[in-house]
Design a protein around this motif. Structure first.
Motif, PDB file in Angstrom:
ATOM      1  N   GLN A 152     -23.048  -0.806  36.504  1.00 12.37           N
ATOM      2  CA  GLN A 152     -22.455  -2.094  36.878  1.00 12.37           C
ATOM      3  C   GLN A 152     -23.506  -3.186  37.088  1.00 12.37           C
ATOM      4  O   GLN A 152     -23.176  -4.360  37.239  1.00 12.37           O
ATOM      5  N   VAL A 153     -24.770  -2.809  37.105  1.00  9.13           N
ATOM      6  CA  VAL A 153     -25.846  -3.769  37.379  1.00  9.13           C
ATOM      7  C   VAL A 153     -25.915  -4.892  36.340  1.00  9.13           C
ATOM      8  O   VAL A 153     -26.111  -6.054  36.715  1.00  9.13           O
ATOM      9  N   PRO A 154     -25.721  -4.631  35.050  1.00  3.41           N
ATOM     10  CA  PRO A 154     -25.793  -5.744  34.096  1.00  3.41           C
ATOM     11  C   PRO A 154     -24.785  -6.862  34.371  1.00  3.41           C
ATOM     12  O   PRO A 154     -25.127  -8.041  34.291  1.00  3.41           O
ATOM     13  N   ILE A 155     -23.561  -6.506  34.732  1.00  3.68           N
ATOM     14  CA  ILE A 155     -22.572  -7.551  34.982  1.00  3.68           C
ATOM     15  C   ILE A 155     -22.891  -8.281  36.288  1.00  3.68           C
ATOM     16  O   ILE A 155     -22.720  -9.496  36.390  1.00  3.68           O
ATOM     17  N   ALA A 156     -23.398  -7.564  37.291  1.00  2.00           N
ATOM     18  CA  ALA A 156     -23.806  -8.206  38.539  1.00  2.00           C
ATOM     19  C   ALA A 156     -24.975  -9.156  38.281  1.00  2.00           C
ATOM     20  O   ALA A 156     -25.029 -10.262  38.837  1.00  2.00           O
ATOM     21  N   THR A 157     -25.890  -8.750  37.426  1.00  2.00           N
ATOM     22  CA  THR A 157     -27.010  -9.611  37.045  1.00  2.00           C
ATOM     23  C   THR A 157     -26.492 -10.845  36.317  1.00  2.00           C
ATOM     24  O   THR A 157     -26.971 -11.959  36.543  1.00  2.00           O
ATOM     25  N   GLY A 158     -25.492 -10.643  35.473  1.00  2.00           N
ATOM     26  CA  GLY A 158     -24.887 -11.773  34.766  1.00  2.00           C
ATOM     27  C   GLY A 158     -24.268 -12.778  35.714  1.00  2.00           C
ATOM     28  O   GLY A 158     -24.386 -13.996  35.509  1.00  2.00           O
ATOM     29  N   ILE A 191     -31.736  -7.456  42.413  1.00  2.00           N
ATOM     30  CA  ILE A 191     -31.466  -6.344  41.501  1.00  2.00           C
ATOM     31  C   ILE A 191     -32.330  -5.124  41.836  1.00  2.00           C
ATOM     32  O   ILE A 191     -31.864  -3.984  41.785  1.00  2.00           O
ATOM     33  N   ARG A 192     -33.585  -5.351  42.215  1.00  2.00           N
ATOM     34  CA  ARG A 192     -34.462  -4.221  42.577  1.00  2.00           C
ATOM     35  C   ARG A 192     -33.957  -3.476  43.803  1.00  2.00           C
ATOM     36  O   ARG A 192     -34.198  -2.285  43.957  1.00  2.00           O
ATOM     37  N   LYS A 193     -33.263  -4.183  44.701  1.00  2.00           N
ATOM     38  CA  LYS A 193     -32.793  -3.538  45.932  1.00  2.00           C
ATOM     39  C   LYS A 193     -31.440  -2.850  45.776  1.00  2.00           C
ATOM     40  O   LYS A 193     -31.050  -2.080  46.648  1.00  2.00           O
ATOM     41  N   LEU A 194     -30.733  -3.121  44.699  1.00  2.00           N
ATOM     42  CA  LEU A 194     -29.417  -2.489  44.523  1.00  2.00           C
ATOM     43  C   LEU A 194     -29.455  -0.964  44.591  1.00  2.00           C
ATOM     44  O   LEU A 194     -28.555  -0.359  45.170  1.00  2.00           O
ATOM     45  N   PRO A 195     -30.466  -0.298  44.023  1.00  2.00           N
ATOM     46  CA  PRO A 195     -30.485   1.175  44.101  1.00  2.00           C
ATOM     47  C   PRO A 195     -30.577   1.722  45.526  1.00  2.00           C
ATOM     48  O   PRO A 195     -30.327   2.906  45.743  1.00  2.00           O
ATOM     49  N   ARG A 220      -6.453  -6.284  45.217  1.00  2.00           N
ATOM     50  CA  ARG A 220      -7.868  -5.921  45.237  1.00  2.00           C
ATOM     51  C   ARG A 220      -8.662  -6.778  44.267  1.00  2.00           C
ATOM     52  O   ARG A 220      -9.766  -7.210  44.548  1.00  2.00           O
ATOM     53  N   GLU A 221      -8.086  -7.037  43.112  1.00  2.00           N
ATOM     54  CA  GLU A 221      -8.771  -7.832  42.091  1.00  2.00           C
ATOM     55  C   GLU A 221      -9.120  -9.230  42.607  1.00  2.00           C
ATOM     56  O   GLU A 221     -10.218  -9.727  42.386  1.00  2.00           O
ATOM     57  N   GLU A 222      -8.186  -9.854  43.304  1.00  2.00           N
ATOM     58  CA  GLU A 222      -8.432 -11.212  43.805  1.00  2.00           C
ATOM     59  C   GLU A 222      -9.511 -11.204  44.890  1.00  2.00           C
ATOM     60  O   GLU A 222     -10.343 -12.110  44.948  1.00  2.00           O
ATOM     61  N   VAL A 223      -9.519 -10.180  45.719  1.00  2.00           N
ATOM     62  CA  VAL A 223     -10.581 -10.066  46.733  1.00  2.00           C
ATOM     63  C   VAL A 223     -11.930  -9.862  46.032  1.00  2.00           C
ATOM     64  O   VAL A 223     -12.942 -10.450  46.429  1.00  2.00           O
ATOM     65  N   SER A 224     -11.936  -9.088  44.951  1.00  2.00           N
ATOM     66  CA  SER A 224     -13.169  -8.898  44.181  1.00  2.00           C
ATOM     67  C   SER A 224     -13.633 -10.223  43.583  1.00  2.00           C
ATOM     68  O   SER A 224     -14.834 -10.524  43.564  1.00  2.00           O
ATOM     69  N   ARG A 225     -12.705 -11.018  43.093  1.00  2.00           N
ATOM     70  CA  ARG A 225     -13.041 -12.341  42.564  1.00  2.00           C
ATOM     71  C   ARG A 225     -13.601 -13.227  43.682  1.00  2.00           C
ATOM     72  O   ARG A 225     -14.493 -14.037  43.459  1.00  2.00           O
ATOM     73  N   GLY A 226     -13.076 -13.050  44.901  1.00  2.00           N
ATOM     74  CA  GLY A 226     -13.610 -13.783  46.048  1.00  2.00           C
ATOM     75  C   GLY A 226     -15.059 -13.417  46.316  1.00  2.00           C
ATOM     76  O   GLY A 226     -15.877 -14.271  46.676  1.00  2.00           O
ATOM     77  N   THR A 227     -15.395 -12.153  46.123  1.00  2.00           N
ATOM     78  CA  THR A 227     -16.786 -11.708  46.291  1.00  2.00           C
ATOM     79  C   THR A 227     -17.676 -12.355  45.237  1.00  2.00           C
ATOM     80  O   THR A 227     -18.771 -12.841  45.549  1.00  2.00           O
ATOM     81  N   VAL A 228     -17.213 -12.398  43.998  1.00  2.00           N
ATOM     82  CA  VAL A 228     -17.973 -13.037  42.917  1.00  2.00           C
ATOM     83  C   VAL A 228     -18.174 -14.525  43.248  1.00  2.00           C
ATOM     84  O   VAL A 228     -19.258 -15.078  43.046  1.00  2.00           O
ATOM     85  N   VAL A 266     -24.385  -6.916  46.360  1.00  2.00           N
ATOM     86  CA  VAL A 266     -25.159  -8.117  46.010  1.00  2.00           C
ATOM     87  C   VAL A 266     -24.931  -9.202  47.058  1.00  2.00           C
ATOM     88  O   VAL A 266     -25.878  -9.851  47.507  1.00  2.00           O
ATOM     89  N   LEU A 267     -23.685  -9.372  47.474  1.00  2.00           N
ATOM     90  CA  LEU A 267     -23.384 -10.364  48.507  1.00  2.00           C
ATOM     91  C   LEU A 267     -24.156 -10.046  49.789  1.00  2.00           C
ATOM     92  O   LEU A 267     -24.754 -10.933  50.402  1.00  2.00           O
ATOM     93  N   TRP A 268     -24.157  -8.773  50.180  1.00  2.00           N
ATOM     94  CA  TRP A 268     -24.883  -8.389  51.389  1.00  2.00           C
ATOM     95  C   TRP A 268     -26.379  -8.673  51.228  1.00  2.00           C
ATOM     96  O   TRP A 268     -27.022  -9.197  52.152  1.00  2.00           O
ATOM     97  N   LEU A 269     -26.938  -8.349  50.071  1.00  2.00           N
ATOM     98  CA  LEU A 269     -28.364  -8.587  49.835  1.00  2.00           C
ATOM     99  C   LEU A 269     -28.700 -10.079  49.890  1.00  2.00           C
ATOM    100  O   LEU A 269     -29.727 -10.466  50.450  1.00  2.00           O
TER     101      LEU A 269
END
Length: 172
Positions: free
Chosen positions: A100-106, A87-91, A47-55, A138-141
């Motif tokens: 989790q938004v700060p790390i996604a913003t990063g 970021i505004r659309k994440l909610p 799962r971690e590697e797939v998550s890294r793929g998303t990043v 975030v990827l979808w957005l």
């Protein structure tokens, strides 16, 4: 997990499949195939590697969106347009954990600065499931933004699938 920003191809493909699972226009049969590829990849590389793929894909799409404007319009300003819009659309995603938004913003900021998003994110340790989910949103957005800029739904999905096919990671 490698610390140099390298992600296994299968994980990147599965990461895109998570977008296809979120995308309502994905036909039911293709959705089932995507779900199976995600499960297979998670069983195979984790799962971690797939998550890294998303990043990784967040970085790719962000870089593309700020390098040239899809649809020939004005170039997006990453700090004034792109990142705040995402970021505004994440909610709007009920399952998006606000913590989790700060790390996604990063990750978005790292991409905007031309950094390797995976190497940047890897410095903070494991990607927990709640964070992975936010990166998927975030990827979808970003994909949705791309499609809206070209005014043609499904364009980025087609481009990504062609890319995977040329890499030899086509739908299986």
């Amino acid at each position: 997990m490698s610390s140099d920003g390298v992600v296994v191809d299968e994980a990147v493909r599965a990461a895109w499949d998570t977008y296809r699972l979120l995308e309502k226009r994905t036909p039911a049969e293709e959705r089932q195939q995507a779900q199976q590829r995600v499960k297979t990849a998670m069983d195979s590389v984790g799962r971690e590697e797939v998550s890294r793929g998303t990043v990784f894909l967040v970085g790719v799409l962000t870089g593309y969106l700020i390098a040239e404007s899809p649809g020939g319009g004005e170039q997006l300003d990453p700090l004034g347009d792109l990142i705040p819009a995402v970021i505004r659309k994440l909610p709007t995603f009920e399952m998006a954990d606000p913590e989790q938004v700060p790390i996604a913003t990063g990750v978005l900021m790292a991409a905007a600065m031309g950094m390797d998003t995976v190497a940047w994110r890897d410095r903070f340790g494991r990607i927990e499931p709640k964070e992975a989910m936010v990166h998927g949103f975030v990827l979808w957005l970003l994909a949705d933004l791309f499609d809206s800029l070209v005014d043609k739904p499904g364009t980025i999905d087609q481009l990504m699938r062609e890319t995977f096919e040329s890499m030899g990671t086509r739908d299986r």
